[in-house]
Write an enzyme that holds these catalytic residues in place. Structure first.
Site: not given
Ligand code: MN
Length: 240
Positions: A112, A209, A211
């Site tokens: 990001c 994202h 994660e």
């Protein structure tokens, strides 16, 4: 060797503490869990001012994390009214980390704002506030995908996620404008750039994202697996 050491700069947030409201280093454990699950040892780096060189001397990889917007001062523009969460001290710290990682030949995963920062450092431009039909700030849970991406063939991203179409989450109101020197687009959503890689350094950068999806998506976890694998197999670090 043991677990490769993956450096993660921590965002700064002002939090209520017993000592009053204070700057705190605060990093979502989703990042560190994904690195650990990949076989790496996450090492959180708090922002320091005037960062010395050598911060990454014992590290094997760098993960530039997401967070608030990059200061428009950094790229010489007036802020759009939508700009939020600016911390110039964090920007400066991460700029230093990027340059040192490049110098040391460390693999870099940029998420990001990390991707946006690298694009700027290589002469690219920022779209301060996206105006697209597709909503890039989703309201569904972060572990869920909210839009499709078109993945460019013959890229590291295609190797990891598979070619053609992918589905990702989306929590950004800014985007890459002009592309920085030596960068190649690896994924798009309409006109929005969702991933890049570089000709000259080991860079894997995404606008979403991973994660947040890694615990429930083997494909997204594979992005972290790749980083740790590259960190483990990079040429030996003489300074160790
Ligand atoms: Mn998006």
């Amino acid at each position: 060797m043991g677990r490769p050491l993956i450096a993660l700069p921590a965002p700064i947030e002002v939090l209520a503490t017993p000592f009053g409201d204070q700057d705190c280093s605060k990093l979502a454990t989703a990042y560190t869990n994904a690195v650990y699950a990949a076989g790496g040892q996450p090492v959180m780096l708090p922002v320091v001012t005037d960062p010395p060189t050598g911060l990454l001397a014992r590290m094997d990889g760098l993960l530039l994390t997401g967070g608030g917007d990059i200061s428009p001062d950094l790229y010489g523009e007036e802020p759009d009214e939508s700009v939020y969460g600016v911390r110039r001290d964090r920007d400066d710290f991460e700029v230093a980390l990027y340059h040192e990682a490049v110098e040391r030949g460390l693999p870099i995963l940029a998420v990001c704002r990390g991707m946006q920062l690298i694009n700027l450092l290589r002469g690219g431009t920022m779209i301060q506030n996206l105006e697209t039909e597709q909503n890039h700030w989703q309201t569904v849970p972060s572990s869920h995908a909210s839009h499709a991406i078109d993945i460019v063939g013959d890229t590291a991203l295609a190797d990891v996620l598979g070619p053609a179409e992918g589905h990702v989450n989306s929590f950004h109101h800014q985007g890459l404008g002009g592309l920085g020197d030596g960068l190649r687009v690896t994924a798009t959503c309409g006109d929005v750039i969702e991933g890049v890689e570089a000709d000259d350094i080991d860079l894997f950068a995404v606008q979403w994202h991973p994660e947040q999806m890694a615990a429930t998506s083997a494909a997204q976890q594979a992005i972290f697996d790749r980083l740790v694998k590259r960190a483990a197999t990079r040429p030996a670090n003489d300074t160790r």
